[in-house]
Design a protein around this motif. Sequence first.
Motif, short mmCIF file in Angstrom:
data_model
loop_
_atom_site.label_atom_id
_atom_site.label_comp_id
_atom_site.label_asym_id
_atom_site.label_seq_id
_atom_site.Cartn_x
_atom_site.Cartn_y
_atom_site.Cartn_z
N VAL A 1 0.84 -1.20 0.00
CA VAL A 1 0.00 0.00 0.00
C VAL A 1 0.88 1.25 0.00
CG1 VAL A 1 -1.57 1.37 1.46
CG2 VAL A 1 -2.09 -1.02 0.97
N GLU A 2 1.90 1.24 0.84
CA GLU A 2 2.83 2.37 0.91
C GLU A 2 3.49 2.60 -0.46
OE1 GLU A 2 6.96 3.16 3.28
OE2 GLU A 2 5.35 2.22 4.45
N HIS A 3 3.97 1.53 -1.08
CA HIS A 3 4.64 1.61 -2.37
C HIS A 3 3.68 2.06 -3.47
CE1 HIS A 3 7.92 0.79 -5.12
NE2 HIS A 3 7.14 0.03 -5.86
N LEU A 4 2.47 1.51 -3.48
CA LEU A 4 1.47 1.89 -4.49
C LEU A 4 1.11 3.37 -4.35
CD1 LEU A 4 -0.73 -1.29 -4.16
CD2 LEU A 4 0.37 -0.55 -6.29
N SER A 5 0.88 3.82 -3.11
CA SER A 5 0.53 5.22 -2.87
C SER A 5 1.65 6.15 -3.34
CB SER A 5 0.24 5.45 -1.38
OG SER A 5 -0.89 4.70 -0.99
N ALA A 6 2.89 5.76 -3.06
CA ALA A 6 4.04 6.56 -3.49
C ALA A 6 4.17 6.61 -5.01
CB ALA A 6 5.33 5.99 -2.88
N ASN A 7 3.54 5.64 -5.69
CA ASN A 7 3.58 5.59 -7.15
C ASN A 7 2.29 6.09 -7.79
OD1 ASN A 7 6.19 4.25 -8.36
ND2 ASN A 7 5.80 3.31 -6.38
N GLY A 8 1.50 6.85 -7.03
CA GLY A 8 0.34 7.51 -7.60
C GLY A 8 -0.97 6.75 -7.58
N TYR A 9 -0.98 5.56 -7.01
CA TYR A 9 -2.23 4.80 -6.90
C TYR A 9 -3.05 5.37 -5.73
CZ TYR A 9 -0.36 0.90 -9.75
OH TYR A 9 0.17 0.11 -10.75
N ARG A 10 -4.37 5.37 -5.89
CA ARG A 10 -5.26 5.76 -4.79
C ARG A 10 -5.96 4.50 -4.30
NH1 ARG A 10 -10.46 7.08 -4.48
NH2 ARG A 10 -10.76 7.21 -6.73
N ILE A 11 -5.69 4.12 -3.06
CA ILE A 11 -6.24 2.88 -2.51
C ILE A 11 -7.74 3.07 -2.23
CG2 ILE A 11 -6.06 1.16 -0.66
CD1 ILE A 11 -3.51 1.52 -2.53
N VAL A 12 -8.54 2.15 -2.75
CA VAL A 12 -9.99 2.22 -2.60
C VAL A 12 -10.46 1.25 -1.53
CG1 VAL A 12 -12.21 1.89 -3.78
CG2 VAL A 12 -10.28 2.91 -5.01
N GLU A 13 -9.90 0.06 -1.53
CA GLU A 13 -10.36 -0.97 -0.61
C GLU A 13 -9.26 -2.00 -0.41
OE1 GLU A 13 -14.40 -3.70 -0.28
OE2 GLU A 13 -14.38 -1.91 -1.53
N ARG A 14 -9.27 -2.63 0.77
CA ARG A 14 -8.32 -3.71 1.06
C ARG A 14 -9.10 -4.95 1.47
NH1 ARG A 14 -3.31 -1.61 4.68
NH2 ARG A 14 -2.74 -3.79 4.37
N ASN A 15 -8.57 -6.10 1.08
CA ASN A 15 -9.13 -7.40 1.48
C ASN A 15 -10.62 -7.53 1.14
OD1 ASN A 15 -6.64 -8.41 2.67
ND2 ASN A 15 -6.97 -6.81 4.17
N TYR A 16 -10.94 -7.23 -0.10
CA TYR A 16 -12.31 -7.40 -0.58
C TYR A 16 -12.59 -8.90 -0.71
CZ TYR A 16 -16.23 -7.61 -3.84
OH TYR A 16 -17.43 -7.90 -4.45
N ARG A 17 -13.70 -9.33 -0.13
CA ARG A 17 -14.09 -10.75 -0.19
C ARG A 17 -15.51 -10.86 -0.71
NH1 ARG A 17 -10.57 -10.74 4.00
NH2 ARG A 17 -9.15 -12.51 4.13
N CYS A 18 -15.72 -11.88 -1.51
CA CYS A 18 -17.06 -12.23 -1.98
C CYS A 18 -17.06 -13.73 -2.22
CB CYS A 18 -17.41 -11.45 -3.24
SG CYS A 18 -16.38 -11.87 -4.66
#
Length: 118
Positions: A13-30
């Motif tokens: 998450v830290e790495h993705l955020s630093a690379n411009g990604y916007r985190i929407v959700e974590r550990n989505y289960r269905c």
Amino acid sequence: KIITGRRGEDMAVEHLSANGYRIVERNYRCRQGEIDIIAMDGAAIVFIEVKTRSSDRFGAPASAVGYAKQGRMARASMAYMEEKGLADSEARFDVVGVVMNQDGWKAEIIKDAFEWGE
């Protein structure tokens, strides 16, 4: 093992955020499966699998995402997009490989790691 995976996800998450990604959700289960991280990268919705290892001695962490896992992710992502009304959105699958050891950690983002499949 679960703790390593959780720490790896936090680092991803830290790495993705630093690379411009916007985190929407974590550990989505269905019913169809689970997705570690769902993020936006520009206009694209990105379904992300995180693989954490203590070394890359047995190959890059990202190489551990097999066809069965890809299929489950594809089905889960379709369920997510339907649930959220995002059926017409641009979407892709990325994998984040995290290697953690006594020297610290490093993460690598593999964009478009695999196709939607069947």
